[in-house]
Design a protein around this motif. Structure first.
Motif, PDB file in Angstrom:
ATOM      1  N   ILE A   2      -6.769   4.035   1.006  1.00  0.00           N
ATOM      2  CA  ILE A   2      -6.579   3.845  -0.433  1.00  0.00           C
ATOM      3  C   ILE A   2      -7.880   4.180  -1.158  1.00  0.00           C
ATOM      4  CG2 ILE A   2      -5.697   2.287  -2.221  1.00  0.00           C
ATOM      5  CD1 ILE A   2      -3.808   2.648   0.160  1.00  0.00           C
TER       6      ILE A   2
ATOM      7  N   HIS B 221       0.779   3.772  -2.957  1.00  0.00           N
ATOM      8  CA  HIS B 221      -0.534   3.668  -3.610  1.00  0.00           C
ATOM      9  C   HIS B 221      -0.870   4.861  -4.503  1.00  0.00           C
ATOM     10  CE1 HIS B 221      -2.855   6.495  -1.032  1.00  0.00           C
ATOM     11  NE2 HIS B 221      -1.959   6.173  -0.117  1.00  0.00           N
TER      12      HIS B 221
ATOM     13  N   ARG C 173       0.797  -1.233   0.000  1.00  0.00           N
ATOM     14  CA  ARG C 173       0.000   0.000   0.000  1.00  0.00           C
ATOM     15  C   ARG C 173       0.822   1.272   0.000  1.00  0.00           C
ATOM     16  NH1 ARG C 173      -2.200  -2.940   4.509  1.00  0.00           N
ATOM     17  NH2 ARG C 173      -1.205  -1.398   5.878  1.00  0.00           N
TER      18      ARG C 173
END
Length: 380
Positions: A171, A149, A146
């Motif tokens: 996200i 991202h 992540r």
């Protein structure tokens, strides 16, 4: 002119390559792209090669608790702050830069976060101008997946559980697609008949078949004690033990069965497993993401033995939460659970009912369609 697709992975375990290969095969058969597959390890420096070697040692010698501790420790913002520096130190070099610039991808599909990270870095310094799609290869997302991202254009995840977890971490949900992990549907559409497979491997059709994926790390014998414990129960079942490319494990298992004159166990090396999955009542395996995906799609319940730690413990939690099977923590535990399933058919029936409710996996098809959409939108 055909668009160029780069599929990039790092060989920390076999699942990343397996999923990269599935996408590669589907795109080449059904898409209209130039497709290249790249293993970043082949271009890594000494530090990169050392990190892969250390990972293999951890897995081979079953340091699963240590690996899980490191994995969980790294799963926070503080630990992941230096992630890009780590990626550059391990993999960035002139040889890799030249290779990726030569490919000049329009879109990169990464099945390991290191691959997506390196393309993101090259985009930032102007070496490439590639869209990035990241396929998270387990049933959980780690901060390393992540961290970068904002520079990713799409994430492919196993299910809505992983998507919701990522959304909670900040996200953009519009970037996350719960397609499931890539699966080779063509293999399922071209299965031999069950009768042919029983005959080919000399199996007794009147008995339940337990398919045991015992391979994995080269030289690791971790699954051998589980096989022995199962054999000692002397149950009226077929056991197919797959050692994969682990020749040391195959030889040890084969010699044991010969010495003990065991006739209901088939020891196999590296084989196409889809026909075997088609005749199996239960799969015994460590909880690797790619293996679980194949079993879920083919509706075969699982008994999970301890895996490599890290993400695999979360993969196991997914299976037990959905009641697609169960997990055990010792060879004796495996023997006990298998014995229960032989005596009580309702256990397998219930697991099978639960796993049969899972949607058909069309991940590779959806990834291809999303790739076309992303590239077409970029034109605009």
């Amino acid at each position: 002119m055909k668009k160029k697709i780069l599929i990039i992975y790092a060989p920390y375990g076999s699942g990343h390559k397996s999923i990269a290969d599935k996408i590669d095969n589907y795109f080449k058969e059904n898409g209209n792209f130039e497709v290249e597959v790249l293993d970043v390890a082949k271009y890594s420096n000494i530090l990169g090669k050392f990190s892969i070697k250390m990972f293999d040692i951890f897995i081979k010698h079953s340091f699963h608790k240590t690996f899980s501790f490191i994995y969980d420790l790294a799963d926070n913002k503080l630990a992941s702050l230096s992630q890009m520096k780590l990626v550059k130190k391990l993999f960035d070099n002139k040889k890799l830069r030249n290779e990726i610039v030569k490919i000049n991808p329009d879109l990169t599909i990464s099945t390991h976060f290191f691959g997506g990270n390196i393309i993101s870095y090259y985009n930032k310094i102007g070496l490439t101008n590639s869209l990035i799609m990241t396929v998270i290869t387990d049933y959980v997302s780690h901060s390393y997946w992540r961290k970068d991202h904002k520079s990713q254009d799409a994430f492919i995840v196993a299910n809505e559980i992983v998507k919701n977890e990522m959304v909670k971490k900040g996200i953009n949900p519009e970037k996350i697609y719960s397609f499931g992990l890539p699966f080779d549907r063509k293999q399922v559409e071209n299965l031999a008949s069950k009768e042919e497979t029983y005959f080919k491997y000399g199996l007794d059709q009147s008995k339940k078949t337990y398919l045991f994926f015992g391979g994995g790390a080269m030289g690791s014998l971790a699954s051998f004690d589980y096989l022995k414990a199962l054999i000692k129960q002397d149950l009226p079942i077929n056991i197919i033990f797959i050692s994969g490319k682990n020749q040391k494990l195959e030889e040890k298992a084969r010699n044991y069965c010969l010495k003990k004159k065991i006739n209901n166990v088939k020891i196999l090396g590296f084989v196409n497993v889809y026909n075997l999955l088609n005749i199996s009542n239960i799969v015994i395996s460590k909880p690797g993401g790619a293996t679980l995906t194949e079993c879920i799609d083919m509706k075969v319940p699982l008994i999970l033995i301890p895996g490599n730690g890290g993400p695999e413990k979360y993969n196991a939690k997914f299976i037990t939460k959905k009641k697609y099977g169960c997990k055990v923590i010792s060879p004796w535990g495996l023997a006990r659970v298998v014995k229960k399933t032989v005596k009580n058919e309702k256990i397998i029936q219930k697991w099978h009912e639960n796993i049969s409710k899972h949607d058909k996996n069309e991940s590779t098809k959806k990834i291809l369609e999303l790739t076309e959409k992303l590239l077409n939108n970029r034109k605009m």
